[in-house]
Motif scaffolding. Structure first.
Motif, short mmCIF file in Angstrom:
data_model
loop_
_atom_site.label_atom_id
_atom_site.label_comp_id
_atom_site.label_asym_id
_atom_site.label_seq_id
_atom_site.Cartn_x
_atom_site.Cartn_y
_atom_site.Cartn_z
N UNK A 273 -8.90 -0.74 5.24
CA UNK A 273 -7.91 -1.79 5.22
C UNK A 273 -6.94 -1.96 3.96
N UNK A 274 -5.83 -1.79 3.92
CA UNK A 274 -4.91 -1.82 2.70
C UNK A 274 -3.88 -3.21 2.69
N UNK A 275 -4.31 -3.94 1.91
CA UNK A 275 -3.42 -5.43 1.60
C UNK A 275 -2.21 -5.09 0.98
N UNK A 276 -1.17 -5.48 1.51
CA UNK A 276 0.51 -4.94 0.84
C UNK A 276 1.15 -6.04 1.02
N UNK A 302 -7.29 10.14 5.06
CA UNK A 302 -6.25 10.74 6.34
C UNK A 302 -5.71 9.67 7.28
N UNK A 303 -6.37 8.35 7.39
CA UNK A 303 -5.74 7.48 8.18
C UNK A 303 -6.31 5.81 7.38
N UNK A 304 -5.33 5.14 7.30
CA UNK A 304 -5.69 3.80 6.93
C UNK A 304 -4.73 2.76 7.46
N UNK A 305 -5.14 1.67 7.34
CA UNK A 305 -4.31 0.27 8.11
C UNK A 305 -3.87 -0.39 6.98
N UNK A 306 -2.40 -0.68 7.09
CA UNK A 306 -2.00 -1.51 6.20
C UNK A 306 -1.70 -2.83 6.85
N UNK A 307 -1.77 -4.05 6.02
CA UNK A 307 -1.71 -5.38 6.70
C UNK A 307 -0.98 -6.08 5.49
N UNK A 309 -0.74 -10.15 4.76
CA UNK A 309 -1.03 -11.70 4.92
C UNK A 309 -1.88 -11.75 6.27
N UNK A 310 -2.61 -10.73 6.38
CA UNK A 310 -3.66 -10.52 7.44
C UNK A 310 -2.89 -10.00 8.82
N UNK A 311 -1.59 -9.75 8.63
CA UNK A 311 -0.91 -9.08 9.86
C UNK A 311 -0.85 -7.62 9.92
N UNK A 312 -1.04 -6.95 10.89
CA UNK A 312 -1.20 -5.49 11.06
C UNK A 312 0.31 -5.34 10.91
N UNK A 313 0.61 -4.13 9.96
CA UNK A 313 1.86 -3.72 9.74
C UNK A 313 2.09 -2.08 10.18
N UNK A 314 1.14 -1.33 9.65
CA UNK A 314 1.18 0.39 10.18
C UNK A 314 -0.09 0.93 9.88
#
Length: 331
Positions: A273-276, A302-307, A309-314
């Protein structure tokens, strides 16, 4: 130039973890949920046979982009094997094809379990959705054909006896993608010479969801309409559901039913999980890569999840400290 038709339904997103009742098909369940939420888009993460009950995760809207991650998750089933008969479908639906007066003891059943634990080869049932020369195996089987289905590798993490009686054994199994519980019953029965088939099957968990996430049709209808309709049919006809979806209805307060959804991001707990920042989220939603900042941020993934403010982005890949989006979610 033809205009695109306006999408029907609400752009609602999230996961509904349905406790599917026996008798309802998976496609029928998706249609029912889509109608109740008046959602634009819906799909399920793994078919559950009509004779089975339990967890059927249904994705709405943007959550449909995360279906593969749920399909790949571990699953837990509680199932009962009736000994003495093998059936064409390996469950109660098909006619008896083999019989035996033999019945296994609990010790004999438990002695067999190591053979079915770990990475094993399994042949799917004749009545399965496996494609043979472009056709579903169950369609060929219904036409009377004997289908040659090659065995394939599956993984069983855990297989335990929960309860044993003279004619039945209750098991619990934790398994990976592609496992057929009906095949387990068939193969164990053949190994012990007593034959067997599934008489009851319930999916208890689909990773990352748990039984605490379960929602029933009755709870959904109560939330949607404000009161429980005792005459409402659980097994709503798909055609009737589609017709109801197209009907013009008065504005409805969906707050109660929407509160039963699990956030889309829950399906991606398996990824880093990556906070942006908000600025980075804007760039990513336009398809642009961004530099990942922070002491604990991974340099490669290889795969990560960008969020934001706690909201899913990509969902994307991290290469040399840059997040490169592959699948973007609406803000």
């Amino acid at each position: 130039m033809a205009r695109r038709g306006k999408k029907k339904g609400r752009p609602i997103s999230g996961w509904l973890i349905l406790d599917k009742p026996v008798g309802m098909g998976s496609t029928e369940a998706v249609s029912k949920i889509k109608w109740l939420f008046q959602a634009e888009k819906a799909g399920h993460a793994g078919t559950l046979d009509p004779l089975a009950s339990g967890m059927l995760p249904i994705a709405l809207g943007e959550a449909t982009k995360t279906v593969p991650y749920v399909q790949d998750g571990a699953k837990i089933y509680r199932f009962t094997v009736a000994w003495g008969q093998e059936r064409s479908t390996d469950d109660l639906e098909g006619p008896v094809t083999k019989q035996s007066d033999l019945r296994p003891s609990e010790a004999e059943v438990k002695a067999l379990l190591p053979k079915y634990t770990g990475v094993i080869m399994q042949t799917p049932p004749q009545f399965s959705a496996i494609k043979i020369a472009g056709e579903r195996a169950y369609d060929l089987a219904r036409d009377g054909a004997t289908v040659d289905i090659p065995p394939r590798e599956i993984e069983i993490g855990r297989l335990e006896v929960v309860e044993h009686s003279a004619d039945h054994t209750v098991f619990e199994v934790e398994c990976g993608k592609g496992t057929y519980v009906r095949s387990l019953a068939r193969d164990m029965g053949r190994d012990m010479g007593c034959f067997g088939h599934i008489s009851e099957l319930r999916r208890v968990e689909v990773e990352p969801f748990t039984p605490e996430d379960f929602v029933t049709i009755a709870e959904l209808e109560a939330a949607r309409f404000g009161v429980q309709d005792e005459d409402s049919s659980v097994a709503t006809d798909v055609a009737d559901t589609t017709e109801a979806t197209d009907a013009v209805e008065a504005p409805i307060d969906f707050n109660a039913i929407d509160a039963l959804l699990v956030d889309t991001s829950a399906a991606l707990d398996c990824l880093p999980q990556i906070a942006i920042s908000d600025d980075a989220a804007t760039k990513i939603r336009l398809g642009n890569p961004v530099i990942i900042r922070g002491r604990d941020a991974p340099v490669e993934a290889e795969e990560a999840c960008a969020t934001a403010r706690g909201k899913l982005v990509a969902i994307g890949a991290i290469e040399q400290g840059m997040f490169k989006p592959k699948r973007v979610f609406a803000g």
